[in-house]
Design a protein around this motif. Structure first.
Motif, PDB file in Angstrom:
ATOM      1  N   GLU A  63      51.390  45.551  47.521  1.00 45.45           N
ATOM      2  CA  GLU A  63      52.744  44.654  47.494  1.00 45.45           C
ATOM      3  C   GLU A  63      53.103  43.541  46.879  1.00 45.45           C
ATOM      4  OE1 GLU A  63      56.623  46.915  47.968  1.00 45.45           O
ATOM      5  OE2 GLU A  63      57.910  45.592  45.882  1.00 45.45           O
ATOM      6  N   GLY A  64      53.090  42.504  46.334  1.00 45.65           N
ATOM      7  CA  GLY A  64      53.217  41.266  46.666  1.00 45.65           C
ATOM      8  C   GLY A  64      52.084  40.389  46.485  1.00 45.65           C
ATOM      9  N   GLU A  65      50.586  41.149  46.363  1.00 47.18           N
ATOM     10  CA  GLU A  65      49.702  40.901  46.820  1.00 47.18           C
ATOM     11  C   GLU A  65      48.899  39.647  45.198  1.00 47.18           C
ATOM     12  OE1 GLU A  65      46.295  42.746  49.592  1.00 47.18           O
ATOM     13  OE2 GLU A  65      46.492  43.353  47.944  1.00 47.18           O
ATOM     14  N   PHE A  66      48.362  38.743  45.143  1.00 47.20           N
ATOM     15  CA  PHE A  66      47.977  37.988  44.257  1.00 47.20           C
ATOM     16  C   PHE A  66      46.462  37.903  44.086  1.00 47.20           C
ATOM     17  CE2 PHE A  66      47.569  33.379  42.560  1.00 47.20           C
ATOM     18  CZ  PHE A  66      47.621  33.764  41.182  1.00 47.20           C
ATOM     19  N   VAL A  67      46.305  38.391  43.665  1.00 48.60           N
ATOM     20  CA  VAL A  67      44.685  39.501  43.268  1.00 48.60           C
ATOM     21  C   VAL A  67      43.825  38.673  42.216  1.00 48.60           C
ATOM     22  CG1 VAL A  67      43.327  41.696  43.220  1.00 48.60           C
ATOM     23  CG2 VAL A  67      45.591  41.366  43.904  1.00 48.60           C
ATOM     24  N   PHE A  68      42.840  38.472  42.871  1.00 53.37           N
ATOM     25  CA  PHE A  68      42.072  37.893  41.670  1.00 53.37           C
ATOM     26  C   PHE A  68      41.044  39.098  41.516  1.00 53.37           C
ATOM     27  CE2 PHE A  68      42.204  33.121  41.495  1.00 53.37           C
ATOM     28  CZ  PHE A  68      43.589  33.217  41.176  1.00 53.37           C
ATOM     29  N   ILE A  69      40.466  39.528  40.070  1.00 53.75           N
ATOM     30  CA  ILE A  69      39.377  40.152  39.906  1.00 53.75           C
ATOM     31  C   ILE A  69      38.009  39.068  39.130  1.00 53.75           C
ATOM     32  CG2 ILE A  69      38.468  41.739  38.514  1.00 53.75           C
ATOM     33  CD1 ILE A  69      41.368  43.231  39.144  1.00 53.75           C
ATOM     34  N   VAL A  70      36.597  39.059  39.703  1.00 58.18           N
ATOM     35  CA  VAL A  70      35.515  38.163  39.047  1.00 58.18           C
ATOM     36  C   VAL A  70      34.988  39.254  38.823  1.00 58.18           C
ATOM     37  CG1 VAL A  70      37.041  35.997  40.626  1.00 58.18           C
ATOM     38  CG2 VAL A  70      35.158  37.581  41.385  1.00 58.18           C
ATOM     39  N   GLY A  71      33.611  38.830  38.371  1.00 56.13           N
ATOM     40  CA  GLY A  71      32.896  39.367  37.817  1.00 56.13           C
ATOM     41  C   GLY A  71      31.980  38.748  36.573  1.00 56.13           C
ATOM     42  N   ASP A  72      31.353  39.534  36.050  1.00 56.25           N
ATOM     43  CA  ASP A  72      30.376  38.974  35.041  1.00 56.25           C
ATOM     44  C   ASP A  72      31.187  39.553  33.635  1.00 56.25           C
ATOM     45  OD1 ASP A  72      28.939  37.462  36.603  1.00 56.25           O
ATOM     46  OD2 ASP A  72      26.753  38.763  36.349  1.00 56.25           O
ATOM     47  N   SER A  73      30.574  38.856  32.553  1.00 59.46           N
ATOM     48  CA  SER A  73      31.021  39.633  31.105  1.00 59.46           C
ATOM     49  C   SER A  73      30.619  40.873  30.823  1.00 59.46           C
ATOM     50  CB  SER A  73      30.609  38.470  30.118  1.00 59.46           C
ATOM     51  OG  SER A  73      31.445  39.125  29.498  1.00 59.46           O
ATOM     52  N   GLY A  74      31.028  41.792  30.882  1.00 56.73           N
ATOM     53  CA  GLY A  74      30.799  43.363  30.867  1.00 56.73           C
ATOM     54  C   GLY A  74      30.786  44.456  31.881  1.00 56.73           C
ATOM     55  N   SER A  75      30.662  43.592  32.934  1.00 59.63           N
ATOM     56  CA  SER A  75      31.044  43.873  34.471  1.00 59.63           C
ATOM     57  C   SER A  75      31.653  45.073  34.467  1.00 59.63           C
ATOM     58  CB  SER A  75      31.423  43.424  35.736  1.00 59.63           C
ATOM     59  OG  SER A  75      32.479  42.282  35.100  1.00 59.63           O
ATOM     60  N   GLY A  76      33.157  45.349  33.546  1.00 64.69           N
ATOM     61  CA  GLY A  76      33.988  45.841  33.361  1.00 64.69           C
ATOM     62  C   GLY A  76      35.324  45.434  34.283  1.00 64.69           C
ATOM     63  N   LYS A  77      35.874  44.588  34.273  1.00 61.62           N
ATOM     64  CA  LYS A  77      37.041  44.001  34.640  1.00 61.62           C
ATOM     65  C   LYS A  77      38.508  44.003  34.038  1.00 61.62           C
ATOM     66  CE  LYS A  77      35.716  39.609  34.442  1.00 61.62           C
ATOM     67  NZ  LYS A  77      33.778  40.005  33.379  1.00 61.62           N
ATOM     68  N   SER A  78      38.157  44.270  32.809  1.00 63.65           N
ATOM     69  CA  SER A  78      39.331  44.995  30.996  1.00 63.65           C
ATOM     70  C   SER A  78      39.138  46.347  31.507  1.00 63.65           C
ATOM     71  CB  SER A  78      38.696  44.345  30.528  1.00 63.65           C
ATOM     72  OG  SER A  78      38.499  42.826  29.733  1.00 63.65           O
ATOM     73  N   THR A  79      38.426  46.933  31.612  1.00 71.24           N
ATOM     74  CA  THR A  79      38.607  48.506  32.105  1.00 71.24           C
ATOM     75  C   THR A  79      39.862  48.399  32.998  1.00 71.24           C
ATOM     76  OG1 THR A  79      36.491  48.693  31.031  1.00 71.24           O
ATOM     77  CG2 THR A  79      37.301  50.319  31.894  1.00 71.24           C
ATOM     78  N   LEU A  80      39.140  48.401  33.737  1.00 72.86           N
ATOM     79  CA  LEU A  80      39.694  48.255  35.568  1.00 72.86           C
ATOM     80  C   LEU A  80      41.232  48.374  34.949  1.00 72.86           C
ATOM     81  CD1 LEU A  80      39.614  48.605  38.297  1.00 72.86           C
ATOM     82  CD2 LEU A  80      39.289  46.798  39.175  1.00 72.86           C
ATOM     83  N   LEU A  81      41.871  46.698  34.858  1.00 70.73           N
ATOM     84  CA  LEU A  81      42.531  46.554  34.291  1.00 70.73           C
ATOM     85  C   LEU A  81      43.017  47.608  33.858  1.00 70.73           C
ATOM     86  CD1 LEU A  81      43.751  43.200  35.966  1.00 70.73           C
ATOM     87  CD2 LEU A  81      43.569  42.628  33.570  1.00 70.73           C
ATOM     88  N   ASN A  82      43.028  47.359  32.551  1.00 75.22           N
ATOM     89  CA  ASN A  82      43.800  48.448  31.691  1.00 75.22           C
ATOM     90  C   ASN A  82      44.064  49.969  32.146  1.00 75.22           C
ATOM     91  OD1 ASN A  82      43.607  46.403  29.704  1.00 75.22           O
ATOM     92  ND2 ASN A  82      41.816  47.037  28.258  1.00 75.22           N
TER      93      ASN A  82
END
Ligand code: ADP
Ligand code: MG
Length: 221
Positions: free
Chosen positions: A27-46
């Motif tokens: 709780e309260g963390e400021f988290v950065f998700i990084v990675g190349d295009s197509g690596s799965g970042k939006s999938t993870l967020l969704n």
């Protein structure tokens, strides 16, 4: 606040977009998700935001497992718990700045005044303007105001500066950082802007659908 255990998701059979992802966000963390295009970042967020469903594994938000929740329960949960910010702003073109925030406000904490929210994102003096009278950075600040108007526990931002020039991107990130400092909102942001990675408490790198790095920053205060 968010706990994923062995989460996998494929859109195409045999080609995992996410493969056995486990992670913990406090709780309260400021988290950065990084990675190349197509690596799965939006999938993870969704998946974390309940906008898409996992094939397997468990996703607990504030103790509630959202995998297997009915669509009705999930949409209520989503509405009460999450705010979303995307690369494109999705403002209602026929409504002015104030009204764009107001339409979301009824969903949330009525004690938060719209003028105060607009002030927090530096848009109070533009409240009578319409989206087509605003720059991209200003429109994004309105969409941030709209997302925080319901006082969400978790704010998901998927490449919020992806369509902005350097200066506007910087302003938008400052607004998001300010929200983090002044509230206990958990903020998860997908960004290519590594230059600002030192703002974060926690960096997660996704590579080909797996967690390649999961690192907490110990900031010197
Ligand atoms: P990122 O956000 O890191 O660019 P995504 O999560 O969007 O990556 O995509 C991960 C993988 O899943 C990619 O191979 C992408 O083509 C695939 N993918 C994402 N969304 C869909 C979808 N709705 N239908 C089919 N494939 C998808
Ligand atoms: Mg993406």
């Amino acid at each position: 606040m968010i706990k994923l255990e062995h989460v996998s998701k494929s859109y195409t059979a045999g080609i995992p977009a996410l493969n056995d992802v486990s992670l913990d966000i406090e709780e309260g963390e400021f988290v950065f998700i990084v990675g190349d295009s197509g690596s799965g970042k939006s999938t993870l967020l969704n998946l974390m935001g309940g906008l898409d469903t996992a094939d397997s594994g468990s996703i607990k938000i504030d103790g509630t497992d959202i995998v297997g929740m009915s669509e009705k329960d999930l949409s209520k949960f989503r509405r009460n718990t999450f705010g979303f910010i995307y690369q494109f702003y999705n403002l209602v073109s026929d409504l002015n700045v104030y009204e764009n925030v107001e339409v979301c406000h009824w969903l949330g904490d009525k004690s938060i005044k719209i003028d105060d929210i607009l002030d927090r994102v530096g848009m109070a003096e533009h409240k009578k303007k319409f989206p087509d009278e605003l720059s991209g950075g200003m429109q994004q600040r309105v969409s941030i105001a709209r997302a925080i108007a319901k006082n969400p526990k978790i704010l998901f931002c998927d490449e919020p500066t992806g369509a902005l020039d350097y200066k506007s991107a910087h302003d938008v990130l400052e607004v998001i950082e300010d929200i983090h400092k002044k509230s206990n909102t958990t903020i998860i942001i997908v960004t290519h802007n590594i230059a600002i990675a030192d703002m974060s408490d926690h960096i997660i790198e996704i590579r080909d659908g797996v967690v390649a790095l999961d690192q907490h920053n110990d900031k010197v205060l």
